[in-house]
Structures are given as structure tokens and as C-alpha cells.
Design a protein around this motif. Structure first.
Motif, short mmCIF file in Angstrom:
data_model
loop_
_atom_site.label_atom_id
_atom_site.label_comp_id
_atom_site.label_asym_id
_atom_site.label_seq_id
_atom_site.Cartn_x
_atom_site.Cartn_y
_atom_site.Cartn_z
N ASN A 24 -7.37 3.91 0.24
CA ASN A 24 -8.36 3.19 -0.76
C ASN A 24 -7.69 1.91 -1.39
N CYS A 25 -6.63 1.96 -1.96
CA CYS A 25 -5.80 0.73 -2.45
C CYS A 25 -6.23 -0.34 -1.36
N VAL A 26 -5.88 -0.26 -0.35
CA VAL A 26 -5.88 -1.34 0.96
C VAL A 26 -7.37 -1.79 0.88
N TYR A 27 -8.22 -0.87 1.13
CA TYR A 27 -9.66 -1.01 1.50
C TYR A 27 -10.16 -1.82 -0.11
N LEU A 28 -10.07 -1.51 -1.07
CA LEU A 28 -10.39 -1.98 -2.45
C LEU A 28 -9.69 -3.53 -2.58
N SER A 29 -8.47 -3.41 -2.68
CA SER A 29 -7.72 -4.61 -2.79
C SER A 29 -8.25 -5.73 -1.84
N SER B 154 -18.21 -5.44 1.21
CA SER B 154 -18.78 -5.60 2.55
C SER B 154 -17.77 -5.64 3.83
N ILE B 155 -16.44 -5.54 3.50
CA ILE B 155 -15.38 -5.46 4.50
C ILE B 155 -15.05 -3.89 4.59
N SER B 156 -15.68 -3.34 5.90
CA SER B 156 -15.72 -2.16 6.01
C SER B 156 -14.33 -1.51 6.69
N ASN C 11 -11.30 -5.91 -0.35
CA ASN C 11 -12.47 -6.43 -0.73
C ASN C 11 -12.48 -7.39 -1.93
N ALA C 12 -11.54 -6.94 -2.86
CA ALA C 12 -11.24 -7.78 -4.02
C ALA C 12 -10.79 -9.31 -3.64
N VAL C 13 -10.03 -9.38 -2.58
CA VAL C 13 -9.50 -10.61 -2.05
C VAL C 13 -11.09 -11.54 -1.63
#
Length: 551
Positions: A469-474, A518-520, A476-478
Motif C-alpha cells: 500500500n505504501c508503494v502504491y500510494l507513494s 491512476s497508476i495501477s 501515485n503521490a509522486v
């Protein structure tokens, strides 16, 4: 938000290089705003032109053995090249000496004359017997009759911002001698007739800066003075009347008309009805506080005088002057930094970031300080934003081979991070629309700081629960930050975009999409590398020494 906009900046005078003081208050805020508007689907065009006429150019071209036309052509190109290197992205950059502007200025004058807003009057003008010439405003210096400030030009007091009716204790700025007074005929614009209509326009235009509006209204109440719009020099837009005796228009009569003529030229050449577009668009004029008088009185009065044939400004964002190391910028004392010179030291985005950060939407002066610049770049830009982007993308490359993993149900911290992304576009947009560019950038940096803390809290390097989750959200934040910082730091935004492994240009992505995740899972990143390099104090000490004596 109006889906059409025309953005202009005070025209750069074609008589020398662009320095940091020029870009801070006008060109950079205008460019940032234009980029933001385009990201929001607004058909926005940023037009500008070099200000080519006037006595200083005439005299300097003579000194260099050039025609005035050749002289201004050189600076027109040089200024455009310097602006471009700094990421100022004009849709069109033209010149006040263009045939289109000359024709437009003469046409506006004829309409004002036909409407009874022009009259001719014999005046007494300063004449230098030593230099054998009438002295236009910039060649007479003295004491402002309003605020008593010394060493002021006769056409504008830089201390109080007013245009003196007659300067006290005048001196020829060419030779220093006291000029005599001689008779000459000039044309005047009946500015005092427009007091009521200017007051009405100021009252009903709620988008203008309140503090600026207030003191302009006080100027009107204290009584306006008719405006001398012609000069006795050979370099300028000729007055199109029989018996005008080779007179030309005062630079401030013709230069802001170039906002309109340049926009018309650009739009009509694109197959767009320029006049119709102008009158249906939001009109932005970005200026420094020293030319409020011209943009809040002369410019709107002239448009009122031709029956609002061209829409009056919607916004006149006005900012203060830039000082350098706490002292007034001065080319003659070598107390300035040329834009071209600075860009040989550091990337344009470093300067863009710093100047926006220190520049409020007010008339307060701002100060470029080398030590503060170093701290903000190293601590904020690199230590905060650069650090987070590098951590998020670098960790994903190292631990997941650059591929976004599948997620799990979010915990409370993940949901908070998700909400930060989802509200970013609106939170920043509100500040951008209010012209608080510094606060908007600060908001982005605050969210970046949150994500640095989020990443630290989650400790994905331990590969415990919630790592994916951390990788996915981070990541997407970038992506969100790439879109959000584009108006401020376009080159860095595109670098992030490429490192994310995303196609095309970040410039073409809608502003609102920064709040989408939107980065899946399964997306593969590009190559990651540090965005910025630290500033070394030893370099800064060297640049400080390159500044000339301050006194």
C-alpha cells in the motif's frame, strides 16, 4: 473559471539584459498562471513584446553606432532567448515597433481625437542648452513634489508611485546642468474627464487587488491631471495628424496598446477572431508596483475613451520589487544578477522555485539572498520534494523491480494518504485562482512533507504488512506532484513524469487528474535518478564576490 484568457506582462524595455528583478514580479508569476490555466482546459495565451521606443534607446543606439531599429532588434532577440532559457513560455513575443502596433496606436489616437478626448496645448518644456535638445521625462531628474523624494525621474516617482506634474529642482540627467524652459506644442489626453468612469470601473471590478484599488481611488479623489502624450524626439510612433511637426507618442501611450495589438496579430494569424476573443476572455496584466498609475488610470481610461472597444483588465496582479542581498538592484553599480548569468550557475527550476516561494501576492518588496536561496533549495526542494520522489521511486525499483504491487485493504494511515492525494488539486487550485502562487507552492510542499513522514512511518524496507500500500500510494503521490509542480518547475515535472514511466508530456495532463490514483498495480516505472543536486556553500561565496560594490 472563464475558458478563455489573455495574459500579458509589463513589456521589457529593449535597452539591456533581463535580470532577476525583472522576472520576479511580472514574467514568472504570469508564466506560472498561464501554465496553470492551460492545465485547467482554459484556452489561454501569454503574449508580450519588447518596448522599443524612447529617448534612452535613441541615445544608446547612437553611442553604439547602430540604428535604433537594429539596436532594439538585438535586445528583442536576446531578451526572448533569456526568457526562454528560464522557462518563460510566451505564446507570442513581438515588438512595439511592429507595423501592426504602430497602425493600431495611430488608430486608437484618431478615435480618441474624434471623440474629443485629445487637445493640443503650448507647453513649456525643459531644454538642455548644453546638449541642444528638449529633455523627455527620463532625462530630467529632481525632487518629487508629492513625497519630496530626491533623485526621481520627472515621469514617475519610484518612491510614492505618482506621476509628478512638474519635478522640483530639475537637472539634465545627461550632463547634470539645470535645463532652461522653452515653448513647444504637445498633445494631451483628457484624463481628468475619466475620474467618474474610472471610479465606477474600480468599484465594479471585484477581481482587482483591494489594497491597490484603494489608493488608486484616493488618487482619483485628489484630482487627476491631463496627460501629455507626445514627445519631441525622432524615435517613436508618429502622431498621425497634419501639423504634428514630427512629434511621436510618449512610450507609455503606445506600449500598453501593444498588449492588444500583439494579441490581435497572434490570434488573427491563427485564424481566430482576435477582437472577439479578447472581449470574451479574462484579461490579465502582470505588473510591478512602480507602474500602477499607468495600468490603473492611463490604460483603462484610454479603453473607456474608445467606448470599451477592447475589454478592460479583469486582473492586474501587482507585486513588489526585488532587492539583492538587502540592497536595491543597480546595473550601474554592478549590483545585479543577469538572468543569463544565473542560469549558468543553476537550473532554471531552482530559481523559479525560490522566486515563487519568497514572492507574496502583495506590493511588499522581496529580497534575493544567496544564503536563503541555498537553504531553501537544499532543505525544501531537495530535502523534501526531491527526497520523497527519490525514495518512493528508488525503493520501488530496488524492491519490486520497478513494478507497482497489488494492494491490500487500507489502514487509517493509508486512507489519510489517499485523501491527501484526492484533495490536492482543489486545495492548490483555490490558492492559484486567488493569485497566491507562493501559498500554492507551499501547500504542495506541505503535502510532500506529509508523504515523507508517511513513508518513514510505514517503513516499507522492513517488508511488513502494508508495504505494498505504501508503494502504491507513494508512487501515485509522486505522479500528483509532477502535475502540481508543472506550472512552477516545468522541467522537473517532466523529469518526474519520465521516471514514472508515463507517456507524453505532463503539460498535456489535466490539473484535476492529480487527485486521481491512476497508476495501477502492474505498472512499470522508468529509470529513477536524483532530480536535483545540492548547492555548495563554496560556490555561493564565489557568486557573492562577483557582485560589485553596493555603494
Amino acid at each position: 473559471m472563464n475558458k478563455r484568457a489573455i495574459i500579458t506582462s509589463a513589456l521589457p524595455y529593449a535597452n539591456g539584459e533581463i535580470h532577476l528583478g525583472h522576472v520576479a514580479s511580472t514574467y514568472l508569476p504570469a508564466d506560472v498562471t498561464t501554465r496553470f490555466l492551460k492545465q485547467n482546459g482554459v484556452e489561454a495565451y501569454y503574449v508580450c513584446a519588447s518596448d522599443d521606443f524612447g529617448t534612452p534607446i535613441l541615445i544608446q543606439s547612437e553611442k553604439e553606432g547602430k540604428t535604433p531599429a537594429d539596436y532594439v532588434a538585438h535586445w528583442n532577440k536576446r531578451d526572448y532567448d533569456d526568457f526562454t532559457a528560464f522557462g518563460i513560455n510566451f505564446d507570442y513575443f513581438y515588438k512595439t515597433s511592429s507595423s501592426e502596433n504602430i497602425e493600431f496606436v495611430q488608430d486608437v489616437f484618431k478615435k480618441l481625437n474624434d471623440a474629443g478626448h485629445i487637445y493640443q496645448k503650448e507647453i513649456i518644456q525643459f531644454y538642455c542648452n548644453n546638449d541642444k535638445k528638449f529633455l523627455p521625462d527620463r532625462y530630467v531628474k529632481g525632487i518629487c513634489p508629492h513625497c519630496k523624494a530626491e533623485d526621481q525621474y520627472s515621469d514617475l516617482c519610484e518612491s510614492c508611485g505618482r506621476v509628478p506634474e512638474e519635478i522640483t529642482d530639475p537637472k539634465c540627467s545627461l550632463c547634470g546642468q539645470t535645463p532652461t524652459k522653452e515653448k513647444t506644442n504637445h498633445y494631451f489626453f483628457k484624463l481628468k474627464n475619466f475620474g467618474d468612469s474610472l471610479s465606477e470601473w474600480l468599484e465594479e471590478t471585484t477581481t482587482l487587488q483591494k489594497d491597490v484599488k484603494k489608493y488608486v481611488q484616493n488618487w482619483i479623489k485628489s484630482g487627476l491631471i491631463d496627460w501629455d502624450i507626445t514627445r519631441d524626439i525622432p524615435w517613436g510612433v508618429p502622431v498621425p495628424l497634419d501639423g504634428a511637426d514630427g512629434k511621436v507618442f510618449y512610450g507609455w501611450f503606445d506600449n500598453h496598446l501593444a498588449y492588444i495589438s500583439t494579441a490581435l496579430k497572434f490570434l488573427n494569424d491563427k485564424g481566430i477572431d482576435g477582437k472577439e476573443f479578447w472581449n470574451s476572455a479574462d484579461i490579465y496584466h502582470f505588473i510591478g508596483k512602480d507602474i500602477v498609475y499607468h495600468h490603473y488610470l492611463f490604460l483603462p481610461a484610454m479603453r473607456l475613451g474608445i467606448n470599451k472597444e477592447f475589454k478592460l483588465p479583469t486582473y492586474i496582479p501587482t507585486r513588489g520589487h526585488l532587492t539583492l542581498q538587502g540592497k536595491k538592484i543597480s546595473k550601474s553599480r554592478n549590483w545585479y544578477i543577469g538572468l543569463k548569468q544565473f542560469l549558468q550557475y543553476y537550473p532554471a527550476d531552482y530559481l523559479r522555485f525560490y522566486l515563487v516561494s519568497i514572492n507574496p501576492y502583495s506590493q511588499d518588496d522581496l529580497n534575493f539572498d544567496w544564503d536563503d536561496f541555498t537553504t531553501r533549495i537544499n532543505s525544501e526542494l531537495i530535502g523534501n520534494l526531491g527526497n520523497f520522489v527519490n525514495r518512493a521511486l528508488g525503493f520501488t525499483k530496488k524492491s519490486f523491480d520497478g513494478k507497482i504491487p497489488e494492494t491490500e485493504p487500507f489502514d487509517e494511515k493509508d486512507s489519510e494518504a489517499e485523501q491527501k492525494i484526492k484533495s490536492l488539486a482543489t486545495d492548490v487550485s483555490t490558492l492559484m485562482e486567488q493569485n497566491h502562487l507562493d501559498r500554492a507552492l507551499k501547500k504542495i510542499m506541505e503535502v510532500s512533507s506529509f508523504f515523507n513522514q508517511y513513508f518513514q512511518h510505514k517503513e516499507p524496507w522492513k517488508n511488513g504488512p502494508g508495504t505494498t500500500n505504501c508503494v502504491y500510494l507513494s508512487v501515485n503521490a509522486v505522479r500528483s506532484f509532477a502535475i502540481a509542480i508543472f506550472p512552477f518547475m516545468p522541467e522537473s515535472a517532466q523529469k518526474i513524469w519520465v521516471q514514472l514511466g508515463l507517456d507524453g508530456n505532463v503539460a498535456d495532463v489535466l490539473w484535476s487528474s492529480q487527485s486521481e490514483l491512476s497508476i495501477s498495480s502492474g505498472h512499470t516505472l522508468g529509470d529513477a535518478s536524483p532530480l536535483f543536486a545540492r548547492i555548495e556553500k563554496s560556490d555561493i561565496e564565489k557568486y557573492k564576490k562577483e557582485l560589485g560594490p553596493s555603494e
